[in-house]
Design an enzyme around this catalytic site. Structure first.
Site, PDB file in Angstrom:
ATOM      1  N   ALA A  95       2.486   6.877  -9.383  1.00 21.75           N
ATOM      2  CA  ALA A  95       1.178   6.267  -9.664  1.00 21.75           C
ATOM      3  C   ALA A  95       0.195   6.448  -8.509  1.00 21.75           C
ATOM      4  CB  ALA A  95       1.365   4.780  -9.965  1.00 21.75           C
ATOM      5  N   HIS A 146      14.584   0.100 -22.100  1.00 21.35           N
ATOM      6  CA  HIS A 146      13.265   0.198 -21.470  1.00 21.35           C
ATOM      7  C   HIS A 146      12.380   1.233 -22.159  1.00 21.35           C
ATOM      8  CE1 HIS A 146      10.430   1.184 -18.149  1.00 21.35           C
ATOM      9  NE2 HIS A 146      10.603  -0.071 -17.798  1.00 21.35           N
ATOM     10  N   VAL A 195       6.514  -4.750 -34.942  1.00 20.16           N
ATOM     11  CA  VAL A 195       5.308  -4.875 -34.130  1.00 20.16           C
ATOM     12  C   VAL A 195       4.342  -3.744 -34.477  1.00 20.16           C
ATOM     13  CG1 VAL A 195       6.436  -6.091 -32.231  1.00 20.16           C
ATOM     14  CG2 VAL A 195       6.458  -3.587 -32.280  1.00 20.16           C
ATOM     15  N   VAL A 219      -2.747  10.885 -10.923  1.00 22.92           N
ATOM     16  CA  VAL A 219      -2.060   9.965 -11.843  1.00 22.92           C
ATOM     17  C   VAL A 219      -2.810   8.636 -11.904  1.00 22.92           C
ATOM     18  CG1 VAL A 219       0.127   8.801 -12.337  1.00 22.92           C
ATOM     19  CG2 VAL A 219       0.137  11.044 -11.236  1.00 22.92           C
ATOM     20  N   ASN A 236       6.066  -2.934  -9.467  1.00 28.99           N
ATOM     21  CA  ASN A 236       6.281  -4.382  -9.564  1.00 28.99           C
ATOM     22  C   ASN A 236       6.573  -4.980  -8.195  1.00 28.99           C
ATOM     23  OD1 ASN A 236       6.003  -4.033 -12.316  1.00 28.99           O
ATOM     24  ND2 ASN A 236       8.200  -4.082 -12.727  1.00 28.99           N
ATOM     25  N   SER A 253       5.454  -1.626 -16.198  1.00 28.04           N
ATOM     26  CA  SER A 253       6.001  -0.684 -17.181  1.00 28.04           C
ATOM     27  C   SER A 253       5.453  -0.948 -18.574  1.00 28.04           C
ATOM     28  CB  SER A 253       7.522  -0.809 -17.250  1.00 28.04           C
ATOM     29  OG  SER A 253       8.131  -0.184 -16.156  1.00 28.04           O
ATOM     30  N   GLN A 274       4.295  -8.117 -40.078  1.00 27.94           N
ATOM     31  CA  GLN A 274       4.265  -7.410 -38.813  1.00 27.94           C
ATOM     32  C   GLN A 274       3.548  -8.279 -37.799  1.00 27.94           C
ATOM     33  OE1 GLN A 274       3.317  -2.950 -38.277  1.00 27.94           O
ATOM     34  NE2 GLN A 274       1.343  -3.972 -38.355  1.00 27.94           N
ATOM     35  N   ASP A 323      10.948   0.782 -36.661  1.00 34.25           N
ATOM     36  CA  ASP A 323       9.514   0.705 -36.395  1.00 34.25           C
ATOM     37  C   ASP A 323       9.022   1.881 -35.541  1.00 34.25           C
ATOM     38  OD1 ASP A 323       7.218  -0.612 -37.060  1.00 34.25           O
ATOM     39  OD2 ASP A 323       7.432  -2.224 -35.578  1.00 34.25           O
ATOM     40  N   TYR A 334      -0.385   8.908  -6.624  1.00 29.26           N
ATOM     41  CA  TYR A 334      -1.025  10.219  -6.483  1.00 29.26           C
ATOM     42  C   TYR A 334      -2.397  10.233  -7.135  1.00 29.26           C
ATOM     43  CZ  TYR A 334       3.685  11.516  -5.171  1.00 29.26           C
ATOM     44  OH  TYR A 334       4.900  11.549  -4.559  1.00 29.26           O
ATOM     45  N   ASN A 343       3.387  -0.989 -40.358  1.00 24.52           N
ATOM     46  CA  ASN A 343       4.109  -1.189 -41.620  1.00 24.52           C
ATOM     47  C   ASN A 343       4.231  -2.693 -41.846  1.00 24.52           C
ATOM     48  OD1 ASN A 343       5.900  -1.804 -39.595  1.00 24.52           O
ATOM     49  ND2 ASN A 343       7.218  -0.036 -39.929  1.00 24.52           N
TER      50      ASN A 343
HETATM   51 CA   LIG Z   1       5.406  -2.253 -37.353  1.00 23.17          CA
HETATM   52 CA   LIG Z   2      -3.400   7.476  -8.700  1.00 23.40          CA
END
Ligand SMILES: [Ca+2]
Ligand SMILES: [Ca+2]
Length: 374
Positions: free
Chosen positions: A268, A162, A179, A273, A253, A320, A96, A135, A270, A175
């Protein structure tokens, strides 16, 4: 890094129809040979196998690790007392990969303390999650799609990649493959508010937030945003926060090289958030990472390796990818301190972040799981 060495043996039965003449200088290879009954060394000797050619005699099965010529192997394979003859296959080292971002936010330190995000519900408002991914499968506990059309109505179909990538950063399983997620035992929920092209609407995001509140999500991750503000989207973001949900989103971005514009997107931007900026391995702000007074925390967002649909793995860049690091850290810290309110948890993440410089670029700095727990 956890590595497991697994032996994968190719089952190559060498089937020959003749026993060729053997010569002493013929090239030899490693073979595994097994009798179909009790081992009889005499059978091996009949094919010219000497003691020095026996590299190992197994105890529990009538099997031998032998040095054989191809001719000897073919002869043994044809013998009625021999069940298997295989070339000794190369064992592959599987393992892994721990993406750099996981130790960077002290995820691995906290795993060693026993916290893995267990029991926390994290809603991934995104393009869906491939819940058959090797995974992720065991950690994906549910989902919902805001779309009605056949292509997008299944939250577990991520035609984009995404959402599956974001989900892996939060909660890819610990595992022997792929990853490792920041909170690798957490419950992931696929809330599909973006279609397979990666786009959606504020109405859809609001609907996803509403679903998250109604379905007892603890943390909402929104690796998405737009440049336009919406009062309704803000109302729903505020409602989630008032209901005790920790709401995390990508800052955007739209940054520039100088990092001097106010470009944090919505939701974001606000107050309710957490806006997350992206840094690289050297804690430098990614030039694309949006800047402005709303930036609250920083997290890894450059060359982030995670899961993609079809049992795949890929490296992506973006805020992201940074946001789910914060969502994962939040799950770890909340597991360790279940008495914290979402407001207290948020303050703790701010206070324990590593200061990286200009607050309009980095906010309070790099999110740190261990520091927040201690
Ligand atoms: Ca894994
Ligand atoms: Ca904020």
């Amino acid at each position: 890094m956890k590595k497991v060495f697994a032996m994968f043996m190719a089952v190559t039965l060498v089937i020959g129809l003749y026993v060729p003449a053997m010569s002493a200088d013929e090239q030899t290879d490693d073979y595994l040979v097994m009798f179909n009954g009790p081992a009889e060394k005499g059978v091996l000797q009949a094919f010219g196998v000497e003691d020095e050619d026996i590299l190992h005699a197994f105890d529990l099965l009538p099997a031998f690790h032998l040095e054989l010529t191809a001719g000897q192997a073919q002869g043994l394979a044809n013998h009625p007392q021999i069940e298997h003859v295989e070339e000794n296959a190369v064992a592959e080292a599987l393992g892994q990969t721990v993406p750099w971002g996981v130790p960077h936010v002290q995820g691995t330190d906290v795993h060693d303390m026993g916290y893995t995000g267990s029991g926390l519900n994290v809603a991934i408002l995104d393009t869906g999650i491939d819940n058959t991914h090797e995974d992720l499968a065991a950690n994906v506990k549910g989902g919902y799609s805001v779309f009605d059309d056949a292509d997008n109505s299944d939250p577990f179909y991520d035609g984009n990649g995404h959402g599956t990538h974001v989900a892996g950063t939060v909660g890819a399983i610990d595992n022997d493959l792929g990853v490792l997620g920041v909170a690798h035992s957490t419950n992931l929920y696929a809330v599909k508010v973006l279609n397979n092209d990666g786009s959606g609407s504020y109405a859809g995001i609001a609907e996803g937030i509403e679903w998250s509140i109604q379905n007892d999500m603890d943390i909402i991750n929104m690796s998405l945003g737009g440049s336009q503000s919406s009062s309704i989207l803000e109302e729903f973001s505020n409602l989630a926060y008032e209901e005790g949900v920790l709401v995390v989103a990508a800052a955007g971005n739209s940054g520039n090289r100088g990092g001097n514009n106010d470009t944090v997107g919505y939701p974001a931007n606000y107050e309710s958030v957490i806006a997350v900026a992206a840094v690289d391995e050297n804690n430098n702000r990614a030039t694309f990472s949006s800047t402005g007074p709303a930036v609250e925390l920083s997290a890894p967002g450059v060359s982030v390796l995670s899961t993609v649909p079809g049992d795949g793995y890929d490296s992506y860049n973006g805020t992201s990818m940074a946001s789910p690091h914060v969502a994962g850290v939040a799950a770890l810290v909340w597991e360790a301190n279940p008495g914290l309110s979402n407001v207290e948890l948020r303050e703790l993440l701010q206070e324990t972040a590593v200061d990286l410089g200009a607050s309009h670029q980095y906010g309070h700095g790099l999110v740190q799981a261990k520091a927040a727990i201690q």
